[in-house]
Motif scaffolding. Structure first.
Motif, mmCIF file in Angstrom:
data_model
loop_
_atom_site.group_PDB
_atom_site.id
_atom_site.type_symbol
_atom_site.label_atom_id
_atom_site.label_comp_id
_atom_site.label_asym_id
_atom_site.label_seq_id
_atom_site.Cartn_x
_atom_site.Cartn_y
_atom_site.Cartn_z
ATOM 1 N N ARG A 89 -7.568 -4.349 -4.849
ATOM 2 C CA ARG A 89 -8.945 -3.992 -5.183
ATOM 3 C C ARG A 89 -9.239 -2.521 -4.941
ATOM 4 N NH1 ARG A 89 -12.279 -5.431 -1.772
ATOM 5 N NH2 ARG A 89 -10.804 -5.966 -0.134
ATOM 6 N N VAL A 90 -8.588 -1.942 -3.936
ATOM 7 C CA VAL A 90 -8.844 -0.556 -3.556
ATOM 8 C C VAL A 90 -7.522 0.191 -3.537
ATOM 9 C CG1 VAL A 90 -9.800 0.981 -1.806
ATOM 10 C CG2 VAL A 90 -10.805 -1.285 -2.136
ATOM 11 N N ALA A 91 -7.491 1.348 -4.183
ATOM 12 C CA ALA A 91 -6.278 2.165 -4.231
ATOM 13 C C ALA A 91 -6.279 3.163 -3.083
ATOM 14 C CB ALA A 91 -6.189 2.898 -5.569
ATOM 15 N N ASN A 92 -5.269 3.073 -2.223
ATOM 16 C CA ASN A 92 -5.126 4.005 -1.111
ATOM 17 C C ASN A 92 -3.865 4.862 -1.248
ATOM 18 O OD1 ASN A 92 -7.432 3.156 0.456
ATOM 19 N ND2 ASN A 92 -6.296 1.305 0.955
ATOM 20 N N ALA A 93 -2.744 4.226 -1.522
ATOM 21 C CA ALA A 93 -1.471 4.932 -1.619
ATOM 22 C C ALA A 93 -1.366 5.681 -2.946
ATOM 23 C CB ALA A 93 -0.313 3.948 -1.484
ATOM 24 N N SER A 94 -0.622 6.775 -2.934
ATOM 25 C CA SER A 94 -0.438 7.592 -4.128
ATOM 26 C C SER A 94 0.943 7.349 -4.721
ATOM 27 C CB SER A 94 -0.608 9.071 -3.782
ATOM 28 O OG SER A 94 -1.897 9.303 -3.232
ATOM 29 N N PRO A 95 1.096 7.509 -6.053
ATOM 30 C CA PRO A 95 2.391 7.263 -6.691
ATOM 31 C C PRO A 95 3.394 8.377 -6.386
ATOM 32 C CG PRO A 95 0.556 7.220 -8.277
ATOM 33 C CD PRO A 95 0.052 7.825 -7.022
ATOM 34 N N THR A 96 4.641 8.090 -6.688
ATOM 35 C CA THR A 96 5.701 9.094 -6.636
ATOM 36 C C THR A 96 6.737 8.711 -7.686
ATOM 37 O OG1 THR A 96 7.197 10.312 -5.175
ATOM 38 C CG2 THR A 96 7.124 7.922 -4.889
ATOM 39 N N SER A 97 7.764 9.542 -7.857
ATOM 40 C CA SER A 97 8.760 9.243 -8.885
ATOM 41 C C SER A 97 10.146 9.672 -8.431
ATOM 42 C CB SER A 97 8.405 9.944 -10.205
ATOM 43 O OG SER A 97 8.515 11.358 -10.072
ATOM 44 N N GLY A 98 11.152 9.133 -9.109
ATOM 45 C CA GLY A 98 12.550 9.454 -8.873
ATOM 46 C C GLY A 98 13.414 8.548 -9.720
ATOM 47 N N GLU A 99 14.636 8.963 -10.006
ATOM 48 C CA GLU A 99 15.553 8.175 -10.836
ATOM 49 C C GLU A 99 14.945 7.872 -12.213
ATOM 50 O OE1 GLU A 99 18.575 7.448 -9.526
ATOM 51 O OE2 GLU A 99 17.995 8.254 -7.575
ATOM 52 N N LEU A 139 11.951 6.919 -12.747
ATOM 53 C CA LEU A 139 10.969 5.851 -12.622
ATOM 54 C C LEU A 139 9.760 6.316 -11.826
ATOM 55 C CD1 LEU A 139 13.374 2.884 -11.735
ATOM 56 C CD2 LEU A 139 12.401 3.414 -13.982
ATOM 57 N N LEU A 140 8.656 5.608 -12.023
ATOM 58 C CA LEU A 140 7.438 5.832 -11.258
ATOM 59 C C LEU A 140 7.300 4.705 -10.244
ATOM 60 C CD1 LEU A 140 4.663 7.542 -11.263
ATOM 61 C CD2 LEU A 140 3.741 5.561 -12.480
ATOM 62 N N PHE A 141 6.903 5.038 -9.005
ATOM 63 C CA PHE A 141 6.768 4.035 -7.950
ATOM 64 C C PHE A 141 5.344 4.062 -7.385
ATOM 65 C CE2 PHE A 141 11.103 5.753 -7.857
ATOM 66 C CZ PHE A 141 11.816 4.603 -8.190
ATOM 67 N N LEU A 142 4.798 2.872 -7.155
ATOM 68 C CA LEU A 142 3.473 2.760 -6.555
ATOM 69 C C LEU A 142 3.418 1.521 -5.686
ATOM 70 C CD1 LEU A 142 0.450 3.628 -6.329
ATOM 71 C CD2 LEU A 142 0.005 2.015 -8.197
ATOM 72 N N SER A 143 2.858 1.662 -4.498
ATOM 73 C CA SER A 143 2.567 0.505 -3.655
ATOM 74 C C SER A 143 1.061 0.332 -3.581
ATOM 75 C CB SER A 143 3.154 0.674 -2.246
ATOM 76 O OG SER A 143 2.559 1.788 -1.598
ATOM 77 N N SER A 144 0.611 -0.931 -3.470
ATOM 78 C CA SER A 144 -0.814 -1.229 -3.482
ATOM 79 C C SER A 144 -1.058 -2.464 -2.630
ATOM 80 C CB SER A 144 -1.265 -1.466 -4.930
ATOM 81 O OG SER A 144 -2.634 -1.775 -4.998
ATOM 82 N N THR A 203 -10.408 -12.402 -7.468
ATOM 83 C CA THR A 203 -9.629 -13.346 -8.272
ATOM 84 C C THR A 203 -8.382 -12.688 -8.854
ATOM 85 O OG1 THR A 203 -11.620 -14.596 -8.861
ATOM 86 C CG2 THR A 203 -9.697 -14.864 -10.285
ATOM 87 N N LYS A 204 -8.507 -11.446 -9.297
ATOM 88 C CA LYS A 204 -7.418 -10.774 -10.005
ATOM 89 C C LYS A 204 -6.541 -9.899 -9.106
ATOM 90 C CE LYS A 204 -9.671 -10.640 -14.525
ATOM 91 N NZ LYS A 204 -10.073 -9.771 -15.673
ATOM 92 N N ALA A 205 -6.979 -9.609 -7.900
ATOM 93 C CA ALA A 205 -6.248 -8.677 -7.040
ATOM 94 C C ALA A 205 -4.860 -9.196 -6.684
ATOM 95 C CB ALA A 205 -7.041 -8.412 -5.765
ATOM 96 N N GLU A 206 -3.895 -8.292 -6.702
ATOM 97 C CA GLU A 206 -2.535 -8.577 -6.256
ATOM 98 C C GLU A 206 -2.041 -7.399 -5.430
ATOM 99 O OE1 GLU A 206 0.356 -9.961 -9.154
ATOM 100 O OE2 GLU A 206 -1.266 -10.372 -10.568
ATOM 101 N N ASN A 207 -1.173 -7.684 -4.498
ATOM 102 C CA ASN A 207 -0.530 -6.639 -3.714
ATOM 103 C C ASN A 207 0.921 -6.517 -4.147
ATOM 104 O OD1 ASN A 207 -2.906 -6.276 -2.235
ATOM 105 N ND2 ASN A 207 -2.314 -7.777 -0.699
ATOM 106 N N ALA A 208 1.378 -5.282 -4.362
ATOM 107 C CA ALA A 208 2.730 -5.130 -4.890
ATOM 108 C C ALA A 208 3.237 -3.704 -4.719
ATOM 109 C CB ALA A 208 2.774 -5.504 -6.372
ATOM 110 N N LEU A 209 4.555 -3.582 -4.680
ATOM 111 C CA LEU A 209 5.280 -2.322 -4.841
ATOM 112 C C LEU A 209 6.025 -2.447 -6.152
ATOM 113 C CD1 LEU A 209 6.674 0.374 -3.889
ATOM 114 C CD2 LEU A 209 8.360 -1.096 -2.751
ATOM 115 N N VAL A 210 5.801 -1.499 -7.072
ATOM 116 C CA VAL A 210 6.411 -1.616 -8.391
ATOM 117 C C VAL A 210 7.139 -0.337 -8.780
ATOM 118 C CG1 VAL A 210 4.648 -3.248 -9.176
ATOM 119 C CG2 VAL A 210 4.375 -0.803 -9.659
ATOM 120 N N ALA A 211 8.106 -0.504 -9.694
ATOM 121 C CA ALA A 211 8.779 0.612 -10.363
ATOM 122 C C ALA A 211 8.510 0.482 -11.851
ATOM 123 C CB ALA A 211 10.279 0.574 -10.087
#
Length: 373
Positions: free
Chosen positions: A143-153, A155-160, A229-237
């Motif tokens: 629901r709330v974005a705190n962490a900032s994205p980064t990249s490497g290889e 790919l883009l990486f984000l945790s939420s 209802t829609k919120a999910e927590n995840a680390l994605v590439a």
């Protein structure tokens, strides 16, 4: 007039940025400021205070002569770009579907495309750097974005992560008709704070109350119910080249355990590192998401607001309590050393050449890097 802030924050939470001769700062209480390094002010760009009682957390970024800042609040969210030399607005893209957010935008260069990546409530969005137009979006975030994205290889990486987004810890809200039918004691069609029963929903009254008038309407209530209802927590590439909704087409891998709250993920030497409050560190293969280790203890408990940094074959983590833990970069957790700074730390460290800089609540430290050599 200073904006309200979280109890552990302050009105100067955002990190300035420099191009070597100028320093650019963002204050939620005022707006954007530019100074020469010697201290003389060059320009000022006043802005309305973001609508959130926790204060601002995002920091400005520089790219191609533009200063870019995320202006997400509970209302009137936008992405703003100004000319770094004059402070004049170049682009502003409205983000009306987004609520409060504290993440810093990320400039992602992939092929000939320059994208501005901005995490937000429930969604991650990419904007064309030149036009400000939306390029793609991905859903499945908190629901709330705190962490900032980064990249490497490539790919883009984000945790939420946020409360109510874990699969085994969902938060649900009754439909407005059922909830208000029981709680709207004066039958005026709106709810005051006093009409909310104690609990996890009442604790978020100020988040539900988007315009901060101390009343919750049906629209405001249903907006928050949808978010839970829609919120999910995840680390994605995410791989580059997307258009439209890329959730199913461009997410390369995803992890949903041991996620950080505020600390951003680190890509370093082919791996992605995260640290969860409690001092739980995880390491993944950047290309595949293979778990090298997950939720391993650093022997430094407490919360982690500062993001990790990698340098000299080592990765540095700093807890709010001021414990610096240095590990060897690699597929197995190997702690090289720890140091206690005896002050709280919220700011992420920085490395310039062979020097490590750490800002505590009252001091700025400079260390010459030796670990990992």
């Amino acid at each position: 007039l200073l904006e309200p802030t979280h109890r552990i924050s302050n009105p100067a939470a955002s990190t300035p940025i420099t191009d070597g001769s100028r320093v650019f700062s963002y204050f939620g209480s005022y707006g954007l400021l530019c100074h020469y390094i010697q201290g003389k002010q060059i320009w000022a760009h006043p802005l309305a205070v973001p609508m959130t009682e926790f204060g601002s957390g995002t920091s400005p970024v520089l790219a191609e002569g533009l200063l870019i800042v995320n202006r997400d609040g509970d209302i009137h969210s936008s992405l703003l770009a100004v000319d770094k030399l004059t402070g004049k607005t170049v682009l502003e893209t409205a983000r009306p579907e987004f609520r409060r957010g504290f993440a810093t935008p990320f400039i992602w260069r992939s092929g000939n495309r320059i994208e501005v990546i901005v995490p937000g409530s429930l969604w991650l969005k990419s904007y064309d750097f030149k036009t400000g137009n939306e390029l793609w979006m991905a859903h499945g975030f908190a629901r709330v974005a705190n962490a900032s994205p980064t990249s490497g290889e490539g790919l883009l990486f984000l945790s939420s992560w946020n409360v109510g987004g874990d699969l085994d810890d969902r938060v649900s809200m009754e439909p407005w008709e059922d909830f208000a039918g029981k709680q709207d004691t004066n039958k005026d069609g709106i709810l005051s704070r006093e009409e909310f029963p104690p609990g996890v929903i009442s604790d978020r009254f100020t988040q539900i109350d988007l315009n901060k008038d101390n009343q919750v309407t049906r629209e405001e209530y249903e907006n928050m119910r949808m978010m839970f209802t829609k919120a999910e927590n995840a680390l994605v590439a995410i791989r580059p080249g997307g258009h439209g909704d890329i959730t199913s087409s461009h997410v390369v891998w995803k992890q949903q355990r041991a996620l950080p709250y505020v600390s951003s993920p680190l890509w370093y030497d082919g791996r992605v590192y995260t640290v969860k409050s409690g001092g739980l560190v995880s390491c993944y293969d950047a290309k595949t998401g293979k778990i090298h280790y997950q939720a391993e203890r650093l022997s430094a408990p407490g919360d982690y607001y500062a993001s990790a940094i990698g340098a000299g074959g080592a990765v540095y983590f700093i807890s709010q309590n001021g414990v610096v833990t240095v590990i060897a970069a690699g597929d197995e957790l190997k702690i090289l050393g720890q140091a206690l700074l005896n002050e709280q730390v919220f700011a992420s460290p920085a490395v310039i050449e062979d020097m490590l800089y750490i800002r505590t609540a009252g001091r700025l430290y400079a260390f010459r890097e030796t670990f990992g050599r």
